[in-house]
Design an enzyme around this catalytic site. Structure first.
Site, PDB file in Angstrom:
ATOM      1  N   CYS A  31      37.916  47.345  41.702  1.00  0.00           N
ATOM      2  CA  CYS A  31      37.102  46.130  41.894  1.00  0.00           C
ATOM      3  C   CYS A  31      37.274  45.573  43.316  1.00  0.00           C
ATOM      4  CB  CYS A  31      37.528  45.101  40.845  1.00  0.00           C
ATOM      5  SG  CYS A  31      36.888  43.441  41.099  1.00  0.00           S
ATOM      6  N   CYS A  34      38.209  41.865  43.552  1.00  0.00           N
ATOM      7  CA  CYS A  34      39.591  41.697  43.105  1.00  0.00           C
ATOM      8  C   CYS A  34      40.547  41.981  44.262  1.00  0.00           C
ATOM      9  CB  CYS A  34      39.919  42.648  41.956  1.00  0.00           C
ATOM     10  SG  CYS A  34      38.905  42.415  40.483  1.00  0.00           S
TER      11      CYS A  34
END
Length: 106
Positions: A31, A34
């Site tokens: 991600c 993230c």
């Protein structure tokens, strides 16, 4: 203090039963957003020290915790205080925004 890796097995002990407020970051290695907030969360963990715990839950390795919290997209952040969710937000944000969100919630 640095961020704490939390698993499905340690979620209750590390998060719900914590004596201090806990920021939980549901994330995954693949991600991008993230990874953007990761360094900011590490810095905040060091700055807050023993005042606030910052926990990271890898949703790929620990799907039960994410499912229990109703996580549909990542990064998903939750603040727990006295075992209860007091605030949550989704998506990446700059360190200053994350810090002010934490301050307002604790």
């Amino acid at each position: 203090m640095s961020t704490v890796a939390v698993t499905d097995d340690t979620f209750d002990a590390e998060v719900k039963n914590s004596d201090i407020p806990v920021v939980v970051d549901f994330w995954a290695e693949w991600c991008g957003p993230c990874k953007q907030i990761g360094p900011a969360l590490e810095e905040l963990a060091a700055e807050y020290g023993d005042k606030v715990k910052i926990a990271k839950v890898d949703v790929d390795s620990n799907p039960n915790s994410a499912a229990a919290m109703g996580v549909r997209g990542i990064p998903a952040l939750f603040i727990f205080k006295d075992g209860q969710v007091v605030s949550n937000r989704a998506g990446a944000a700059p360190k200053a925004a994350l810090q002010s969100w934490i301050e307002e919630s604790i």
